[in-house]
Design a protein around this motif. Structure first.
Motif, PDB file in Angstrom:
ATOM      1  N   ARG A 182       0.884  -1.183   0.000  1.00 40.71           N
ATOM      2  CA  ARG A 182       0.000   0.000   0.000  1.00 40.71           C
ATOM      3  C   ARG A 182       0.909   1.217   0.000  1.00 40.71           C
ATOM      4  O   ARG A 182       1.741   1.395   0.898  1.00 40.71           O
ATOM      5  CB  ARG A 182      -0.872   0.007   1.247  1.00 40.71           C
ATOM      6  CG  ARG A 182      -1.836  -1.180   1.334  1.00 40.71           C
ATOM      7  CD  ARG A 182      -2.418  -1.300   2.727  1.00 40.71           C
ATOM      8  NE  ARG A 182      -1.370  -1.447   3.721  1.00 40.71           N
ATOM      9  CZ  ARG A 182      -1.524  -1.248   5.032  1.00 40.71           C
ATOM     10  NH1 ARG A 182      -2.681  -0.882   5.505  1.00 40.71           N
ATOM     11  NH2 ARG A 182      -0.514  -1.409   5.875  1.00 40.71           N
ATOM     12  N   VAL A 183       0.754   2.039  -1.029  1.00 43.26           N
ATOM     13  CA  VAL A 183       1.743   3.096  -1.274  1.00 43.26           C
ATOM     14  C   VAL A 183       1.098   4.483  -1.291  1.00 43.26           C
ATOM     15  O   VAL A 183       0.033   4.675  -1.885  1.00 43.26           O
ATOM     16  CB  VAL A 183       2.438   2.867  -2.652  1.00 43.26           C
ATOM     17  CG1 VAL A 183       3.534   3.903  -2.885  1.00 43.26           C
ATOM     18  CG2 VAL A 183       3.018   1.462  -2.746  1.00 43.26           C
ATOM     19  N   LEU A 184       1.782   5.425  -0.640  1.00 45.26           N
ATOM     20  CA  LEU A 184       1.406   6.836  -0.780  1.00 45.26           C
ATOM     21  C   LEU A 184       2.587   7.576  -1.397  1.00 45.26           C
ATOM     22  O   LEU A 184       3.702   7.522  -0.873  1.00 45.26           O
ATOM     23  CB  LEU A 184       1.088   7.457   0.589  1.00 45.26           C
ATOM     24  CG  LEU A 184       0.797   8.966   0.543  1.00 45.26           C
ATOM     25  CD1 LEU A 184      -0.496   9.260  -0.208  1.00 45.26           C
ATOM     26  CD2 LEU A 184       0.721   9.560   1.959  1.00 45.26           C
ATOM     27  N   LEU A 185       2.330   8.239  -2.514  1.00 44.95           N
ATOM     28  CA  LEU A 185       3.356   9.085  -3.133  1.00 44.95           C
ATOM     29  C   LEU A 185       3.046  10.533  -2.749  1.00 44.95           C
ATOM     30  O   LEU A 185       1.943  11.024  -3.015  1.00 44.95           O
ATOM     31  CB  LEU A 185       3.305   8.896  -4.662  1.00 44.95           C
ATOM     32  CG  LEU A 185       4.198   9.804  -5.511  1.00 44.95           C
ATOM     33  CD1 LEU A 185       5.672   9.645  -5.153  1.00 44.95           C
ATOM     34  CD2 LEU A 185       4.007   9.475  -7.004  1.00 44.95           C
ATOM     35  N   CYS A 186       3.994  11.187  -2.070  1.00 46.36           N
ATOM     36  CA  CYS A 186       3.777  12.592  -1.673  1.00 46.36           C
ATOM     37  C   CYS A 186       4.576  13.482  -2.611  1.00 46.36           C
ATOM     38  O   CYS A 186       5.808  13.372  -2.699  1.00 46.36           O
ATOM     39  CB  CYS A 186       4.283  12.845  -0.250  1.00 46.36           C
ATOM     40  SG  CYS A 186       3.378  11.981   0.999  1.00 46.36           S
ATOM     41  N   ASP A 187       3.881  14.362  -3.271  1.00 41.57           N
ATOM     42  CA  ASP A 187       4.540  15.288  -4.184  1.00 41.57           C
ATOM     43  C   ASP A 187       4.922  16.540  -3.390  1.00 41.57           C
ATOM     44  O   ASP A 187       4.086  17.402  -3.125  1.00 41.57           O
ATOM     45  CB  ASP A 187       3.570  15.636  -5.331  1.00 41.57           C
ATOM     46  CG  ASP A 187       4.262  16.400  -6.441  1.00 41.57           C
ATOM     47  OD1 ASP A 187       5.407  16.832  -6.227  1.00 41.57           O
ATOM     48  OD2 ASP A 187       3.653  16.564  -7.518  1.00 41.57           O
ATOM     49  N   MET A 188       6.188  16.609  -2.989  1.00 39.01           N
ATOM     50  CA  MET A 188       6.643  17.704  -2.125  1.00 39.01           C
ATOM     51  C   MET A 188       7.121  18.915  -2.922  1.00 39.01           C
ATOM     52  O   MET A 188       7.523  19.920  -2.353  1.00 39.01           O
ATOM     53  CB  MET A 188       7.817  17.234  -1.231  1.00 39.01           C
ATOM     54  CG  MET A 188       7.548  16.013  -0.376  1.00 39.01           C
ATOM     55  SD  MET A 188       6.171  16.252   0.753  1.00 39.01           S
ATOM     56  CE  MET A 188       6.771  17.586   1.752  1.00 39.01           C
ATOM     57  N   ASP A 189       7.112  18.784  -4.246  1.00 38.51           N
ATOM     58  CA  ASP A 189       7.680  19.835  -5.095  1.00 38.51           C
ATOM     59  C   ASP A 189       6.559  20.693  -5.685  1.00 38.51           C
ATOM     60  O   ASP A 189       5.681  20.164  -6.395  1.00 38.51           O
ATOM     61  CB  ASP A 189       8.490  19.170  -6.222  1.00 38.51           C
ATOM     62  CG  ASP A 189       9.278  20.183  -7.036  1.00 38.51           C
ATOM     63  OD1 ASP A 189       8.977  21.393  -6.940  1.00 38.51           O
ATOM     64  OD2 ASP A 189      10.178  19.764  -7.769  1.00 38.51           O
ATOM     65  N   SER A 190       6.598  21.997  -5.407  1.00 41.17           N
ATOM     66  CA  SER A 190       5.507  22.879  -5.849  1.00 41.17           C
ATOM     67  C   SER A 190       5.310  22.854  -7.375  1.00 41.17           C
ATOM     68  O   SER A 190       4.256  23.256  -7.868  1.00 41.17           O
ATOM     69  CB  SER A 190       5.763  24.314  -5.388  1.00 41.17           C
ATOM     70  OG  SER A 190       6.963  24.784  -5.962  1.00 41.17           O
ATOM     71  N   GLN A 191       6.300  22.362  -8.111  1.00 42.38           N
ATOM     72  CA  GLN A 191       6.121  22.246  -9.570  1.00 42.38           C
ATOM     73  C   GLN A 191       5.065  21.202  -9.929  1.00 42.38           C
ATOM     74  O   GLN A 191       4.528  21.207 -11.033  1.00 42.38           O
ATOM     75  CB  GLN A 191       7.443  21.842 -10.235  1.00 42.38           C
ATOM     76  CG  GLN A 191       8.541  22.882 -10.116  1.00 42.38           C
ATOM     77  CD  GLN A 191       9.840  22.375 -10.756  1.00 42.38           C
ATOM     78  OE1 GLN A 191      10.117  22.655 -11.908  1.00 42.38           O
ATOM     79  NE2 GLN A 191      10.613  21.621 -10.001  1.00 42.38           N
TER      80      GLN A 191
END
Ligand SMILES: Nc1ncnc2c1ncn2[C@@H]1O[C@H](COP(=O)(O)OP(=O)(O)OP(=O)(O)O)[C@@H](O)[C@H]1O
Ligand SMILES: [Mg+2]
Length: 248
Positions: free
Chosen positions: A32-41
């Motif tokens: 079970r995976v969560l991808l967190c997009d930490m980059d404002s781009q």
């Protein structure tokens, strides 16, 4: 729950391509995976065709009221926390005094997800700031892509210095060669010179047109065409090695 940060202070080295494809690979192995997009781009969000809801912003993230903004992707088991434009100032928002605890804010925010996910992957922006220190503190493994050129190696040595400053040694850093072009003398030379260092994994990601085209198809490479493709096989091998070395 393990946290994998895909991080480098250097831009354009394949952090997002790696985060997006490793998240897909991990979900294929039943995690079970969560991808967190930490980059404002917002590149990882873009690849997964996800836009943040209007009410989502940096304050929601930092106050811990972000769970409702996590979105499902087209791939069961894989969720994504989209980036927001306001994330460009996450550093400033994190900084209130020189208190060492400021490094633990991100970890504190992610910890409540422990029972929800087996793995959280952080796609990080290219910088060397308090956000980077939060990312390094939160991560069980910091995975850093190194294009086999002198400037990328310089970014790696800066990262090692930061690890030293933060007193976390090299125990959780892994490096891999990214966008490798075997016909280039410089790439071969740099890989020969540095590849034997224990922080480097054996598997590498080649320069590959199908990975480059992800922006057109907006899908991880494994979700397009053959699962035996060069790009997908390379990410699968990389994933397996990282798991064995740091995420088991
Ligand atoms: N293995 C690869 N082969 C060919 N092209 C690649 C590969 N990996 C990434 N790219 C391409 O190189 C560019 C930069 O990659 P990516 O966005 O993943 O880097 P990044 O480190 O996340 O950049 P940034 O620092 O801006 O966030 C993108 O256009 C991407 O499609
Ligand atoms: Mg990126």
């Amino acid at each position: 729950m393990k946290i994998l940060a895909v991080y480098s202070s250097k831009g354009g080295v394949g952090k997002t391509a790696t985060s997006v494809n490793l998240a897909y690979t991990a979900v294929q192995t039943g995690q079970r995976v969560l991808l967190c997009d930490m980059d404002s781009q917002g590149a990882a969000s873009y690849y997964y065709r996800i836009k943040p809801k209007k009410k989502f912003n940096r304050s929601r993230l930092l106050s811990g009221s972000y769970y409702q903004f996590i979105r499902g992707t087209d791939y069961p088991g894989l969720d994504l926390l989209p980036a927001h434009f306001s994330f460009r100032n996450l550093d400033i928002a994190l900084k209130n005094g020189e208190n060492k605890k400021n490094r633990k804010i991100l970890y504190g925010l992610l910890k409540p997800l422990e029972s929800e996910y087996d793995i959280i992957i952080l796609d990080c922006p290219p910088n060397l700031t308090l956000l980077s220190e939060n990312i390094i503190t939160a991560a069980d493994c910091v995975l850093t892509p190194v294009v086999p050129t002198t400037l990328s190696v310089l970014a790696l040595s800066q990262l090692l210095k930061l690890f030293k400053k933060m007193d976390c040694g090299k125990r959780k850093i892994l490096a891999f060669f990214s966008m490798v072009e075997g016909r280039k003398t410089m790439h071969r030379g740099v890989m020969q010179k540095y590849g034997k260092h224990p922080i480097f994994v054996k598997n590498y990601i080649p320069y590959n047109a199908e990975i480059e085209k992800m922006g057109l198809y907006r899908k991880p490479v494994g979700a397009r065409g053959s699962s035996l493709s060069v790009g997908n096989s390379a990410y699968r091998k990389l994933w397996s090695e990282i798991q064995q070395r740091r995420l088991a």
